[in-house]
Design a protein around this motif. Structure first.
Motif, mmCIF file in Angstrom:
data_model
loop_
_atom_site.group_PDB
_atom_site.id
_atom_site.type_symbol
_atom_site.label_atom_id
_atom_site.label_comp_id
_atom_site.label_asym_id
_atom_site.label_seq_id
_atom_site.Cartn_x
_atom_site.Cartn_y
_atom_site.Cartn_z
ATOM 1 N N LEU A 253 79.219 -2.111 83.902
ATOM 2 C CA LEU A 253 78.435 -3.588 83.394
ATOM 3 C C LEU A 253 79.866 -4.021 82.931
ATOM 4 C CD1 LEU A 253 74.751 -4.386 83.685
ATOM 5 C CD2 LEU A 253 76.342 -4.842 85.190
ATOM 6 N N ALA A 254 79.487 -3.799 81.281
ATOM 7 C CA ALA A 254 80.672 -3.884 80.157
ATOM 8 C C ALA A 254 81.781 -3.554 80.147
ATOM 9 C CB ALA A 254 80.084 -3.885 78.627
ATOM 10 N N GLY A 255 82.196 -2.566 80.540
ATOM 11 C CA GLY A 255 83.716 -2.284 80.817
ATOM 12 C C GLY A 255 83.875 -0.708 81.511
ATOM 13 N N ALA A 256 84.770 0.056 81.351
ATOM 14 C CA ALA A 256 85.008 1.267 81.588
ATOM 15 C C ALA A 256 85.971 1.785 80.130
ATOM 16 C CB ALA A 256 85.676 1.280 82.658
ATOM 17 N N VAL A 257 85.505 3.123 80.273
ATOM 18 C CA VAL A 257 86.102 4.343 79.197
ATOM 19 C C VAL A 257 87.077 5.160 80.472
ATOM 20 C CG1 VAL A 257 86.508 5.003 76.429
ATOM 21 C CG2 VAL A 257 84.767 2.870 77.022
ATOM 22 N N SER A 258 88.692 5.184 80.504
ATOM 23 C CA SER A 258 89.308 6.271 81.021
ATOM 24 C C SER A 258 89.108 7.444 79.824
ATOM 25 C CB SER A 258 89.831 5.675 82.139
ATOM 26 O OG SER A 258 89.997 7.067 82.752
ATOM 27 N N PHE A 259 89.449 8.906 80.203
ATOM 28 C CA PHE A 259 89.446 9.731 79.188
ATOM 29 C C PHE A 259 90.405 10.131 80.203
ATOM 30 C CE2 PHE A 259 86.063 8.829 77.379
ATOM 31 C CZ PHE A 259 86.210 8.872 76.033
ATOM 32 N N ARG A 260 91.675 11.188 80.466
ATOM 33 C CA ARG A 260 92.355 11.605 81.325
ATOM 34 C C ARG A 260 92.823 12.660 80.184
ATOM 35 N NH1 ARG A 260 97.535 8.207 82.858
ATOM 36 N NH2 ARG A 260 97.458 9.884 84.556
ATOM 37 N N THR A 261 92.763 14.050 80.831
ATOM 38 C CA THR A 261 93.363 15.976 80.244
ATOM 39 C C THR A 261 94.306 15.437 79.929
ATOM 40 O OG1 THR A 261 92.675 16.433 82.040
ATOM 41 C CG2 THR A 261 91.284 16.115 80.274
ATOM 42 N N LEU A 262 95.462 16.703 79.166
ATOM 43 C CA LEU A 262 96.408 16.928 79.252
ATOM 44 C C LEU A 262 96.773 17.567 80.432
ATOM 45 C CD1 LEU A 262 97.046 18.049 75.714
ATOM 46 C CD2 LEU A 262 98.132 16.104 76.682
ATOM 47 N N ASP A 263 98.205 17.778 81.045
ATOM 48 C CA ASP A 263 98.630 17.797 82.320
ATOM 49 C C ASP A 263 99.921 18.990 81.501
ATOM 50 O OD1 ASP A 263 97.197 16.924 84.130
ATOM 51 O OD2 ASP A 263 99.420 15.160 84.396
ATOM 52 N N PRO A 264 99.877 19.888 82.338
ATOM 53 C CA PRO A 264 101.120 20.694 81.642
ATOM 54 C C PRO A 264 102.520 20.187 80.935
ATOM 55 C CG PRO A 264 100.772 22.222 83.480
ATOM 56 C CD PRO A 264 99.674 20.475 83.450
ATOM 57 N N SER A 265 102.849 19.479 81.954
ATOM 58 C CA SER A 265 104.177 19.441 81.656
ATOM 59 C C SER A 265 104.307 18.211 80.245
ATOM 60 C CB SER A 265 104.784 17.753 82.715
ATOM 61 O OG SER A 265 103.289 16.948 82.835
ATOM 62 N N ASP A 266 102.898 17.407 79.928
ATOM 63 C CA ASP A 266 102.426 17.427 78.046
ATOM 64 C C ASP A 266 102.872 18.207 76.981
ATOM 65 O OD1 ASP A 266 101.668 14.467 79.566
ATOM 66 O OD2 ASP A 266 100.221 15.658 80.017
ATOM 67 N N LEU A 267 102.612 19.453 77.390
ATOM 68 C CA LEU A 267 103.185 20.571 76.525
ATOM 69 C C LEU A 267 104.488 20.775 76.905
ATOM 70 C CD1 LEU A 267 100.294 20.463 76.615
ATOM 71 C CD2 LEU A 267 99.735 22.962 76.444
ATOM 72 N N LEU A 268 105.099 20.676 77.763
ATOM 73 C CA LEU A 268 106.985 21.736 77.837
ATOM 74 C C LEU A 268 107.418 20.414 77.642
ATOM 75 C CD1 LEU A 268 106.323 22.771 81.515
ATOM 76 C CD2 LEU A 268 106.203 24.099 79.042
ATOM 77 N N LYS A 269 108.704 21.453 77.044
ATOM 78 C CA LYS A 269 109.833 20.628 76.871
ATOM 79 C C LYS A 269 110.946 19.869 77.406
ATOM 80 C CE LYS A 269 109.527 21.179 71.170
ATOM 81 N NZ LYS A 269 109.821 22.077 70.131
ATOM 82 N N VAL A 270 111.624 18.511 77.240
ATOM 83 C CA VAL A 270 112.663 18.415 78.527
ATOM 84 C C VAL A 270 114.203 19.763 78.968
ATOM 85 C CG1 VAL A 270 114.536 17.193 79.698
ATOM 86 C CG2 VAL A 270 112.412 16.663 78.583
ATOM 87 N N GLY A 271 113.556 20.739 80.498
ATOM 88 C CA GLY A 271 114.313 22.006 80.858
ATOM 89 C C GLY A 271 113.700 22.751 80.463
ATOM 90 N N LEU B 297 99.589 26.256 75.778
ATOM 91 C CA LEU B 297 100.218 26.762 76.478
ATOM 92 C C LEU B 297 101.017 26.420 77.296
ATOM 93 C CD1 LEU B 297 99.478 31.211 75.504
ATOM 94 C CD2 LEU B 297 100.843 29.099 73.907
ATOM 95 N N ALA B 298 102.156 26.214 78.113
ATOM 96 C CA ALA B 298 101.658 25.778 79.289
ATOM 97 C C ALA B 298 103.321 26.299 80.181
ATOM 98 C CB ALA B 298 102.420 24.218 79.072
ATOM 99 N N GLY B 299 103.433 27.211 81.768
ATOM 100 C CA GLY B 299 104.576 27.148 81.773
ATOM 101 C C GLY B 299 105.035 26.470 82.974
ATOM 102 N N ASP B 300 106.240 27.180 83.915
ATOM 103 C CA ASP B 300 106.490 25.761 84.939
ATOM 104 C C ASP B 300 107.566 27.436 85.542
ATOM 105 O OD1 ASP B 300 107.912 24.486 87.092
ATOM 106 O OD2 ASP B 300 108.233 22.638 85.342
ATOM 107 N N THR B 301 107.544 27.620 86.744
ATOM 108 C CA THR B 301 108.556 28.804 87.636
ATOM 109 C C THR B 301 109.247 27.232 88.356
ATOM 110 O OG1 THR B 301 107.042 28.524 88.936
ATOM 111 C CG2 THR B 301 106.922 30.408 87.534
ATOM 112 N N GLY B 302 108.946 26.013 88.709
ATOM 113 C CA GLY B 302 109.255 25.812 89.624
ATOM 114 C C GLY B 302 108.894 25.072 90.703
ATOM 115 N N THR B 303 107.913 26.542 91.736
ATOM 116 C CA THR B 303 107.052 26.353 92.031
ATOM 117 C C THR B 303 105.532 26.203 91.583
ATOM 118 O OG1 THR B 303 108.407 27.314 93.920
ATOM 119 C CG2 THR B 303 105.975 27.201 94.625
ATOM 120 N N TRP B 304 105.243 26.714 90.637
ATOM 121 C CA TRP B 304 103.636 26.734 90.155
ATOM 122 C C TRP B 304 103.480 25.942 88.401
ATOM 123 C CZ3 TRP B 304 99.079 27.838 91.894
ATOM 124 C CH2 TRP B 304 99.461 28.781 92.690
#
Length: 731
Positions: free
Chosen positions: A168-186, A210-217
């Protein structure tokens, strides 16, 4: 086959703009600076859109700001927001009487409405509703842990067209971290470790991600643990009885785990799964419940409580994105299951009367499915069409248990019958670009049903309730010039009744009262209009907005009949009683003085009244005028900031009349300062000093309902000077 251009044109004409949009041309979003690029909202339209290109007021708080400000919980999080507050009373509850402070961070107030009238979501799943029954009270804010949050979006105005019931008054939307938020470019592996301390409650918190990226996963795992004590105030009476004004001793710990995994099926599709686990324990030694001599037989000698909050959520999702596709460019579907529960145990030692305990439980299990799709249509009219559906089925239950039950009752007892609450809705929305004018119409249909079970319920007959709602919305944004872009929005909203409002039963004939359910309750409804303008000139960005919100069929528990005797008891029932009007205005400005210096300022004013049977009464949930101003200095290796707040006094004539005059806090001013330092590229130190001048003050949101002649006003004071420090290492 129906051509896309015909669909687009029909939707535009349905909203009365056919003659104008027929010649529309797509206006590309202009380039913006780095700061603006980060300010993307997905809650205003359920599509990605710049904050300065939506027809209402939205603020986005990123994880970096949450960390810099040292926010421990949502009360800290919204400390500097103009029109958002969080109510949290001191922990002065009793075993079977008052619930003061038992609900913790009760909920979020947006522009004068709060509690279950504000929609709160984590990754699209609703936070459980607040519940209150005598000394048993549950809040909503402590179901959240900020260490796993990526962004927080605050959307003002009715949000039913986007999300259905509750906003009625509005909404507050919380979005959690994704793996990409923890990984540096490259990098294929990365993460962070952080440790922090807050003097306001002597709490320590440690977080590792902790986060990891294999390309597929792609995957991540984040764990957090916080341990602390009571929040200190500005009182000095340490007596271990009802005259105490310092905080009661509290020991709490909060455990949080967030895990995510994504499988890349193709360049355009991926599957994902996430697991979120939270558990909070709190033990309180309630000295303030202890009686002072002379003692009666039922006087409390000691009260100890143990409260537990748990929220566990599992989500499966599918994401599709193909900007070159002819018809469907984006689609996101989520299937989620969430189990949230609150347990509150109290052990009371009484003088000569039998000692008693209370063991109360409230639980919400929900299974939900939602899908949002986007189609970019070209032709006579250029537009982005978004559409989708939401469905959820909640199992809601509550139990009151313990020893020495109230007169006339037998434990265990259910305050309301176990209820299945089902809501299903579908929406369609168009974002039409006509030159410099954006036209954003939307329409949603919802159906809700509350189905109670009589099993184990002794409060009387139970009733099923079902209804539907149609909620349109129309927004306009006119990018007349970069320095002046007016906007407007008309929106409607609704909030369905909760299970405990439709069916509840409690009888105490010795005291002459009873409560009954109401199978004829209607949903609360909102009609809102917001008008404003924004602009940017050089380094200055500003916005101004005025709003007029009208609400109907507010649900309130009232005495509907009876004289208060055992033969003719007072009968309490939830009914659609009042209507309300809230209007106000706010202004914000941010000045990028140069590459290192930045200043900001803002002010918000709100006024609201409810009306019952032609009698107008001030809404106590309206907060006084608030002004904020700040300055910050940033370099690559260190930075500093200062934030000033002024809160106007609560005027006595803007407080609803009561049998006893209510306490109206005086105006107050606060100064907070902060510093960050990067001694190494990957190492960051944050430090904050809040309430620098150690001011003694009361927040209106926390003291509402406190009598002006109360001898324990100091128990409601906000914290004095306090510090927070954190150290974070990224790798």
């Amino acid at each position: 086959m129906l051509r896309k251009t015909h669909i687009a044109l029909a939707l535009g004409m349905a909203w009365g703009f056919g003659s104008n949009v027929a010649q529309a041309q797509q206006t590309p979003i202009p380039a913006s600076d780095a700061t603006q690029l980060k300010e993307i909202t997905v809650s205003s339209t359920r599509t990605e859109r710049r904050v300065d290109a939506v027809p209402n007021t939205v603020t986005v708080i990123p994880a970096s700001k949450i960390e810099q400000d040292g926010a421990r919980d949502i009360k800290d999080l919204f400390r500097n927001e103009l029109d958002v507050t969080v109510r949290a009373a001191p922990t002065r509850f009793t075993a079977a009487g008052a619930a003061t402070g038992r609900a913790g961070n009760e909920g979020i107030n947006i522009r004068g409405l709060e509690g279950n009238q504000v929609l709160m979501m984590v990754d699209g799943a609703r936070i459980p509703a607040a519940f209150s029954f005598g000394a048993f009270a549950t809040g909503r804010g402590d179901f959240l842990e900020l260490d796993g949050i990526k962004t927080v979006e605050v959307l003002r105005g009715p949000t039913s067209t986007q999300f259905g019931s509750d906003g009625l008054a509005g909404a507050v939307s919380f979005r959690t971290l994704d793996p990409s938020d923890l990984l540096k470019v490259g990098k294929s592996f990365g993460g962070f470790a952080r440790s922090s301390y807050a003097s306001v409650d002597h709490s320590w918190a440690n977080t590792v991600g902790l986060a990891g990226d294999t390309g597929t996963w792609q995957g991540m795992l984040l764990g957090s643990y916080r341990r602390g004590h009571e929040i200190e105030n500005k009182a000095d009476n340490d007596a271990k009885n009802v005259t105490r004004t310092t905080a009661n001793p509290v020991d709490y710990d909060n455990q949080y785990l967030l895990g995510k995994a994504f499988l890349k099926l193709s360049p355009t599709q991926q599957l994902g799964a996430s697991l979120e686990l939270q558990k909070r324990n709190q033990d309180t030694e309630v000295y303030s419940a202890r009686a002072v001599p002379p003692l009666a037989s039922t006087s409390t000698l000691d009260l100890d409580t143990r409260d537990k909050i748990e929220r566990n959520k599992l989500t499966l999702e599918h994401r599709y994105r193909n900007t070159n596709a002819e018809w469907l460019q984006n689609a996101e579907t989520r299937l989620y299951w969430q189990d949230a529960k609150v347990s509150q145990y109290s052990a009371e030692d009484r003088n000569t009367a039998a000692d008693r305990t209370r063991d109360n439980h409230y639980q919400t299990k929900v299974l939900g499915l939602s899908s949002v799709m986007e189609s970019n249509l070209s032709g006579i009219v250029e537009q982005r069409l978004s559409y989708g559906f939401d469905w959820s089925r909640s199992e809601i239950s509550g139990v009151r248990d313990g020893t020495v039950a109230p007169f006339g009752e037998t434990f265990p007892a259910k305050p309301f019958p176990d209820t299945t609450y089902t809501i299903a809705g579908a929406f369609i929305q168009s974002e039409i670009e006509s030159g410099k004018l954006s036209i954003i119409p939307g329409l949603r249909f919802d159906h809700y049903k509350l189905t109670p079970s009589a099993a184990g319920y002794t409060g009387g007959a139970v009733s099923t309730l079902s209804d539907q709602a149609v909620t349109p919305r129309l927004g306009l944004v006119w990018q007349l010039d970069s320095a002046f872009a007016p906007y407007a929005q008309l929106a409607r909203g609704f909030r369905a009744p909760t299970p405990d409002q439709v069916n509840n039963g409690f009888t105490n004939l010795a005291s002459g009262y009873t409560s009954v359910g109401n199978a004829s309750l209607k949903a609360e409804r909102a009609r809102s209009f917001e008008l404003g303008f924004r602009g940017k000139a050089g380094g200055l960005r500003y916005s101004m907005a005025a709003f007029d919100n009208n609400y109907q069929d507010f649900i309130s528990q009232q005495v509907v009949r009876g004289t208060g005797t055992a033969v003719d008891p007072l009968v309490f029932q939830y009914i659609n009683l009042s209507k309300a009007k809230i209007r106000g205005a706010e202004a914000r400005a941010e000045w990028q003085i140069d590459s290192q210096w930045q200043a900001n300022a803002g002010v918000a004013y709100t006024k609201g009244d409810s009306e019952v049977a032609g009698v107008t009464t001030p809404l106590d949930t309206i907060n006084p005028l608030k002004f904020v101003a700040g300055v910050r200095y940033d370099t690559s290796s260190w930075g500093a900031r200062a934030q000033f707040q002024h809160h106007q006094a609560k005027q006595a004539d803007r407080i609803a009349a009561a049998a006893t005059p209510q306490f109206a806090p005086a105006s107050y001013r606060l100064l907070d300062i902060g510093l960050y330092w990067k001694p190494l590229v990957n190492l960051t130190v944050n430090a904050n000093l809040n309430n620098v001048f150690d001011s003694k003050y009361w927040r209106w949101s926390d003291v509402r309902g406190l009598a002006d002649n109360s001898s324990i006003k100091d128990a409601y004071t906000a914290p004095g000077r306090n510090a927070q420090v954190s150290v974070r290492y990224d790798f």
